[in-house]
Design a protein around this motif. Structure first.
Motif, short mmCIF file in Angstrom:
data_model
loop_
_atom_site.label_atom_id
_atom_site.label_comp_id
_atom_site.label_asym_id
_atom_site.label_seq_id
_atom_site.Cartn_x
_atom_site.Cartn_y
_atom_site.Cartn_z
N LEU A 43 -13.73 10.70 -8.10
CA LEU A 43 -12.36 10.31 -8.44
C LEU A 43 -11.61 11.55 -8.94
N ALA A 44 -10.40 11.72 -8.45
CA ALA A 44 -9.53 12.79 -8.93
C ALA A 44 -8.15 12.18 -9.17
N PHE A 90 -0.99 10.52 -9.06
CA PHE A 90 -1.60 10.48 -7.73
C PHE A 90 -3.10 10.45 -7.89
N ILE A 91 -3.76 9.85 -6.90
CA ILE A 91 -5.18 9.53 -7.04
C ILE A 91 -5.86 9.52 -5.68
N LYS A 126 0.84 -1.20 0.00
CA LYS A 126 0.00 0.00 0.00
C LYS A 126 0.88 1.25 0.00
N SER A 127 0.27 2.32 -0.47
CA SER A 127 0.91 3.63 -0.44
C SER A 127 -0.11 4.65 0.04
N TYR A 128 0.32 5.58 0.87
CA TYR A 128 -0.54 6.71 1.25
C TYR A 128 0.35 7.86 1.70
N GLY A 129 0.06 9.04 1.15
CA GLY A 129 0.77 10.25 1.55
C GLY A 129 -0.06 11.01 2.55
N TYR A 130 -0.33 12.27 2.25
CA TYR A 130 -1.24 13.08 3.07
C TYR A 130 -2.46 13.42 2.22
N GLY A 131 -3.50 12.61 2.29
CA GLY A 131 -4.72 12.86 1.55
C GLY A 131 -4.70 12.40 0.11
N TRP A 132 -3.58 11.83 -0.34
CA TRP A 132 -3.47 11.30 -1.70
C TRP A 132 -2.73 9.97 -1.67
N VAL A 133 -3.02 9.12 -2.66
CA VAL A 133 -2.22 7.92 -2.89
C VAL A 133 -1.31 8.22 -4.08
#
Length: 360
Positions: free
Chosen positions: A322-323, A310-311, A283-290
């Protein structure tokens, strides 16, 4: 891009959005906005029904609940507070609660950083008592709390140890707007307007604090039940943790680098950093975005594209969102819908981008 490729792309979008029977759940009702340096001009489509009771069609003015894409906005506002010296990413949740006079206390060790990247151990809907699970958690979503009551309620929900594992927590992102309101002495709506909407030129961005507030041109969210569309006509909005806008505003959000243009470079770099890499490679997760580096593949949001992107997406009470931004903003895609399900929306987005990035 060749004329044939553009024609194929537009045809592919049309086929993805327009199945043969419009009353079936796969029928797309919403807005789609694609801007790409690989195209001579943007593609914007609005179709479907915003309100079935009154036969109101979706158009460019229709407003949607952006569901969990709001996490990227909330994270950005937290980082702006850090940039202003109000908070530190290692500031503990319990310290902030005590500072602002809230009685609720959570497990020790929960920091803003851990809340932003879903490592706080805080619970989510599935962790609620069984009495609240019925009908997609509607008994819970129709409750009314003030800030103190909601924090006290969430403090009683099952929690894991902070920092140990990834556990996607909507509740962590419900708490953060409460803290922002306490710090700034403003409503979440006003904070959103002053710090994001106005600087980026967003004309429509709502975060109502009450379900009695009227949002102009708001679509009704629908879900399919026994072959019929069921309107989801009420969720409590008293905590101001939902954001409503149009595809045009989310396009501006993507064009700002997912909000990074509003942050100093040191904090902007953290937004797309994978804060899970020390605990999992799945898994990947930043701050409010993958964030997906070039050629990467993870469990959440994998579009099977080679370029970096990023998504974030979401689903709530009939609304889907979806963004996506590909290759450092080379292509930006927004989809907002008021029916169907998140999986169908994701597959539409994936199909569009795969067609765009397939070699001639």
């Amino acid at each position: 891009m060749s004329f044939q490729k553009i024609l194929l792309l537009i045809t592919g979008i049309g086929l993805a959005l327009c199945p043969t029977i419009p009353d079936e759940e796969p029928y797309f009702s919403g807005q789609i906005f694609l801007k790409s340096q690989l195209l001579e001009q943007p593609i914007y489509l609005a179709q479907g029904i915003a309100n079935r009771d009154h036969s109101v069609s979706v158009d460019s003015n229709t407003v949607f609940d952006i569901a969990s894409v709001n996490k990227s906005f909330i994270a950005n506002l937290v980082l702006q507070a850090v940039a202003e010296g109000r908070w530190d990413l290692n500031t503990e949740l319990n310290s902030l609660l005590a500072l602002y006079g809230f009685d609720a206390r959570f497990k020790p060790g929960i920091t803003l950083h851990l809340m932003l990247c879903h490592r706080s151990g805080l619970g989510d809907y599935d962790d609620l008592p069984e009495d609240y699970h019925q009908d997609e958690f509607r008994p819970f979503k129709r409750l009314h709390f003030n800030n103190d009551e909601y924090l006290s309620f969430l403090a009683q929900v099952k929690q894991a140890e902070a920092g140990q594992d990834f556990h996607y927590s909507n509740f962590a992102y419900h708490i953060l707007p409460i803290l922002l309101e306490a710090e700034y002495g403003l409503s979440f709506q006003e904070i959103l307007h002053q710090k994001i909407a106005k600087p980026l030129g967003m004309k429509v961005a709502y975060a109502p604090s009450s379900h009695r507030e009227i949002i102009p041109h708001l679509a009704v969210g629908y879900r399919m039940e026994n072959g019929q569309f069921r309107a989801n006509d009420y969720i409590d909005l008293s905590l101001g943790r939902r954001i409503f806008c149009r595809a045009q505003e989310l396009m501006l959000w993507l064009e700002s680098g997912g909000g990074r243009s509003l942050l100093p470079d040191s904090l902007a770099a953290l937004v797309m950093q994978n804060h899970l890499q020390d605990i999992t490679s799945d898994k990947s997760y930043g701050y409010g975005w993958v964030y997906y580096p070039k050629g990467a593949h993870y469990e959440m949001g994998d579009l099977d594209l080679d370029p970096s992107y990023f998504i974030h997406g979401g689903s709530t009470e009939g609304f889907q969102s979806l963004a996506i931004s590909v290759n450092d903003g080379e292509s930006n895609l927004v989809l907002l819908a008021n029916n169907g399900d998140g999986k169908a929306l994701f597959e539409r987005a994936k199909s569009i981008l795969k067609n765009l990035y397939e070699k001639d």
